[in-house]
Design an enzyme around this catalytic site. Structure first.
Site, PDB file in Angstrom:
ATOM      1  N   GLY A   1      -1.650  -7.816   6.309  1.00 42.96           N
ATOM      2  CA  GLY A   1      -0.827  -8.625   5.480  1.00 42.96           C
ATOM      3  C   GLY A   1      -1.362 -10.315   5.665  1.00 42.96           C
ATOM      4  O   GLY A   1      -0.615 -11.244   4.988  1.00 42.96           O
ATOM      5  N   PRO A  56      -5.635  -5.247   8.704  1.00 47.78           N
ATOM      6  CA  PRO A  56      -6.232  -6.342   7.818  1.00 47.78           C
ATOM      7  C   PRO A  56      -6.887  -5.974   6.564  1.00 47.78           C
ATOM      8  O   PRO A  56      -7.901  -5.286   6.736  1.00 47.78           O
ATOM      9  CB  PRO A  56      -6.746  -7.359   8.593  1.00 47.78           C
ATOM     10  CG  PRO A  56      -7.463  -6.644   9.661  1.00 47.78           C
ATOM     11  CD  PRO A  56      -6.768  -5.641   9.814  1.00 47.78           C
ATOM     12  N   ARG A  80      -5.017  -8.314 -11.025  1.00 50.21           N
ATOM     13  CA  ARG A  80      -4.123  -9.247 -10.094  1.00 50.21           C
ATOM     14  C   ARG A  80      -3.587 -10.275 -10.895  1.00 50.21           C
ATOM     15  O   ARG A  80      -2.098 -10.409 -10.997  1.00 50.21           O
ATOM     16  CB  ARG A  80      -4.608  -9.765  -8.864  1.00 50.21           C
ATOM     17  CG  ARG A  80      -5.549  -8.799  -7.997  1.00 50.21           C
ATOM     18  CD  ARG A  80      -6.032  -9.395  -6.508  1.00 50.21           C
ATOM     19  NE  ARG A  80      -4.760  -9.793  -5.844  1.00 50.21           N
ATOM     20  CZ  ARG A  80      -4.226 -11.019  -5.666  1.00 50.21           C
ATOM     21  NH1 ARG A  80      -4.925 -11.946  -6.200  1.00 50.21           N
ATOM     22  NH2 ARG A  80      -3.043 -10.979  -5.233  1.00 50.21           N
ATOM     23  N   TYR A 102       0.449  -9.106 -10.944  1.00 47.74           N
ATOM     24  CA  TYR A 102       1.273 -10.081  -9.878  1.00 47.74           C
ATOM     25  C   TYR A 102       1.291 -11.573 -10.335  1.00 47.74           C
ATOM     26  O   TYR A 102       1.619 -12.156  -9.430  1.00 47.74           O
ATOM     27  CB  TYR A 102       0.591  -9.984  -8.726  1.00 47.74           C
ATOM     28  CG  TYR A 102       0.157  -8.622  -8.131  1.00 47.74           C
ATOM     29  CD1 TYR A 102       0.906  -7.554  -7.623  1.00 47.74           C
ATOM     30  CD2 TYR A 102      -1.278  -8.422  -7.830  1.00 47.74           C
ATOM     31  CE1 TYR A 102       0.491  -6.394  -7.256  1.00 47.74           C
ATOM     32  CE2 TYR A 102      -1.630  -7.068  -7.245  1.00 47.74           C
ATOM     33  CZ  TYR A 102      -0.811  -6.164  -7.029  1.00 47.74           C
ATOM     34  OH  TYR A 102      -0.988  -4.968  -6.664  1.00 47.74           O
ATOM     35  N   CYS A 156      -6.942  -5.465 -25.180  1.00 47.96           N
ATOM     36  CA  CYS A 156      -5.876  -5.721 -26.374  1.00 47.96           C
ATOM     37  C   CYS A 156      -4.547  -5.738 -25.563  1.00 47.96           C
ATOM     38  O   CYS A 156      -3.749  -4.659 -25.782  1.00 47.96           O
ATOM     39  CB  CYS A 156      -6.053  -4.682 -27.223  1.00 47.96           C
ATOM     40  SG  CYS A 156      -7.581  -4.923 -28.086  1.00 47.96           S
TER      41      CYS A 156
HETATM   42  N1  LLP Z   1      -1.486  -1.449   6.004  1.00 51.54           N
HETATM   43  C1  LLP Z   1      -0.751  -1.190   4.986  1.00 51.54           C
HETATM   44  C2  LLP Z   1       0.167  -0.005   5.476  1.00 51.54           C
HETATM   45  C3  LLP Z   1      -0.668  -1.716   3.588  1.00 51.54           C
HETATM   46  O1  LLP Z   1       0.012  -0.904   2.809  1.00 51.54           O
HETATM   47  C4  LLP Z   1      -1.637  -2.608   3.204  1.00 51.54           C
HETATM   48  C5  LLP Z   1      -1.580  -3.073   1.759  1.00 51.54           C
HETATM   49  C6  LLP Z   1      -2.367  -3.152   4.200  1.00 51.54           C
HETATM   50  C7  LLP Z   1      -2.575  -2.553   5.308  1.00 51.54           C
HETATM   51  C8  LLP Z   1      -3.463  -4.269   3.882  1.00 51.54           C
HETATM   52  O2  LLP Z   1      -2.727  -5.305   3.495  1.00 51.54           O
HETATM   53  P1  LLP Z   1      -3.458  -6.705   3.408  1.00 51.54           P
HETATM   54  O3  LLP Z   1      -4.129  -7.093   4.666  1.00 51.54           O
HETATM   55  O4  LLP Z   1      -4.706  -6.406   2.594  1.00 51.54           O
HETATM   56  O5  LLP Z   1      -2.636  -7.656   2.762  1.00 51.54           O
HETATM   57  N2  LLP Z   1      -2.920  -5.042  -4.591  1.00 51.54           N
HETATM   58  C9  LLP Z   1      -2.214  -6.099  -4.193  1.00 51.54           C
HETATM   59  C10 LLP Z   1      -2.063  -5.846  -2.419  1.00 51.54           C
HETATM   60  C11 LLP Z   1      -1.432  -4.289  -2.269  1.00 51.54           C
HETATM   61  C12 LLP Z   1      -1.272  -4.452  -0.638  1.00 51.54           C
HETATM   62  C13 LLP Z   1      -0.969  -3.099  -0.458  1.00 51.54           C
HETATM   63  N3  LLP Z   1      -0.841  -2.630   0.984  1.00 51.54           N
HETATM   64  C14 LLP Z   1      -2.903  -7.496  -4.162  1.00 51.54           C
HETATM   65  O6  LLP Z   1      -3.886  -7.462  -5.331  1.00 51.54           O
HETATM   66  O7  LLP Z   1      -2.371  -8.651  -3.876  1.00 51.54           O
END
Ligand code: LLP
Length: 419
Positions: free
Chosen positions: A240, A278, A319, A323, A349
């Protein structure tokens, strides 16, 4: 003021690289990724750890191998992601597997590979993993993903990517953990309870919500350790870590680790393997999506309406449509005159095929790029509207070291003719 052209990226000349290639394509700075991976690994300052890179963010083998080489492991969410990580050289004991609806086949592969942890997301899944382990005559290493049930407002990110609130489908509610612990104890002949995990949400630009989630997780981890002292090995505080998409970000990924470490130490859990998951922060800033401008479009009767029509669409970079994410647009080549707002849109489209308003030269540029496109870019791309998937170019030491060109348009036609 017109920004200077974004001609150099990863030490390479983007106009030259683009001149001989079909667009759109993603250009990757492997050196930047390697450094980001190493820095995050170093932030543990010698404590037992696993940086489990979330493969879903960018699953190109070249990227995965680069990050594994920098000392990461892998966080996977499907059987194919697990196979990919293994085939790219990830050690099984450096892989964790999350997911709310793993199939029996996926559970079997994880058990057979002997990965560090299958993160179960429900009480029901515990019995399923145990029964598959018995069928395979193996023991399964299992962690429970805890839903820390934070207030939705406490998770300052887009609602589509906030997971750690109590109505989310993910994980076992903190209040239900005693049932999960009882289930693990019942299945002790087939399961090693190795830890607990949480993931509060994505694109966090401050450590507050992450720390709050970690604090709730740590209290549960202490209880868990009392029950399973001999098998507990890890605490996984999730991914995250956010990046700066242009609106600012006051933290670097290592700050999340440095903030959580003292909590773990104080709780007497400092000896356990501290896992993080991450995705975005290791890849997003190190990739641009390169796109040619197809034409401009203006309304003579409504001069404020001016569009820059580019050859990348929401199928290539979803994205913004999904979002309302903003990806900065930079000029790679062409363009003249003062900056003015252009609405940058793709060919698909759908009204949501819209990358937003961007300050770009009055005389339209010929080639542009969308910045910070390395996470959830190619992995969320589709062939919607009969559009081939974008190409991928991988740069290191200022040159192209590998590439997958954009598929020829005819391939899509051939594929659809089979259906
Ligand atoms: N661990 C779990 C259980 C997750 O669900 C996720 C992301 C991560 C790790 C990795 O998170 P990160 O470090 O990348 O924030 N498609 C969306 C983001 C979806 C995230 C889904 N889960 C976007 O483009 O912002």
């Amino acid at each position: 003021m017109v920004d200077a052209p974004f001609a150099r990226f990863a030490g390479a000349d983007l106009p030259e690289i683009t001149s001989s290639r079909a667009t759109p394509f993603y250009a990757h700075d492997l050196d930047g990724m390697r450094q980001a991976g190493s820095e995050l690994v170093a932030s543990f300052a010698g404590a037992a750890h696993l940086v489990a890179y979330a493969v879903k963010a960018n699953s190109s083998a070249t990227v995965l191998r680069t990050l594994l080489g920098a000392g990461t492991g892998a966080d996977v969410v499907s059987g194919p992601e697990l196979d990919l990580a293994l085939r790219c050289g990830a050690q099984p004991d450096r892989i964790v597997f999350s997911g709310v609806a793993k199939t029996d086949d996926e559970i079997d592969r994880a058990i057979a590979a002997g990965i560090a942890s299958i993160h179960v997301e429900s009480i029901e899944e515990i019995a399923r993993v145990a029964s598959r382990a018995r069928v395979l005559a193996r023991r399964a290493s299992v962690s429970v993903r805890v839903n820390p049930a934070l207030a939705k407002e406490a998770i300052a990110t887009h609602s589509h990517v906030a997971t750690g609130h109590d109505e989310a489908k993910f994980g076992v509610l903190a209040d239900d953990m005693r049932y999960a612990i009882a289930a693990l104890a019942r299945e002790g002949d087939a399961i090693d309870p190795v830890g607990v995990s949480a993931h509060v949400g994505s694109q966090l630009t401050e450590v507050g919500p992450y720390l709050e989630s970690a604090a709730a997780l740590i209290a549960i981890a202490q209880e868990f350790r009392k029950e399973f002292a001999s098998t507990m090995r890890l605490v996984d505080t999730g991914g995250g870590m956010g990046i700066d998409y242009g609106a600012g970000c006051g933290v670097v990924p290592g700050d999340f680790v440095r903030a959580v470490r003292p909590l773990l130490e104080r709780a007497g859990l400092g000896d356990l393997r501290h896992v993080i998951e991450p995705g975005r922060c290791l890849v997003a800033p190190y990739v641009v999506l390169v796109s040619r401008v197809v034409q401009t479009k203006a309304s003579p009767s409504r001069p404020e309406l001016r569009w820059l029509l580019v050859d990348a669409g929401m199928n290539d970079l979803l994205r913004p449509a999904l979002y309302q994410a903003n990806h900065r647009v930079a000029v790679i080549a062409g363009g003249s005159g003062e900056a003015r707002p252009w609405r940058v849109v793709g060919p698909v489209c759908e009204s949501s095929d819209d990358f937003g308003l961007h300050e770009l030269p009055e005389g339209a540029p010929a080639i542009v790029c969308f910045r910070d496109a390395g996470a959830y870019g190619f992995t969320m791309a589709s062939a919607y509207n009969g559009r081939a998937l974008p190409g991928e170019v991988f740069l290191s030491g200022g040159r192209v070291v590998h590439e997958v060109p954009r598929a020829p348009a005819e391939r899509w036609v051939e594929d659809r003719l089979k259906a």
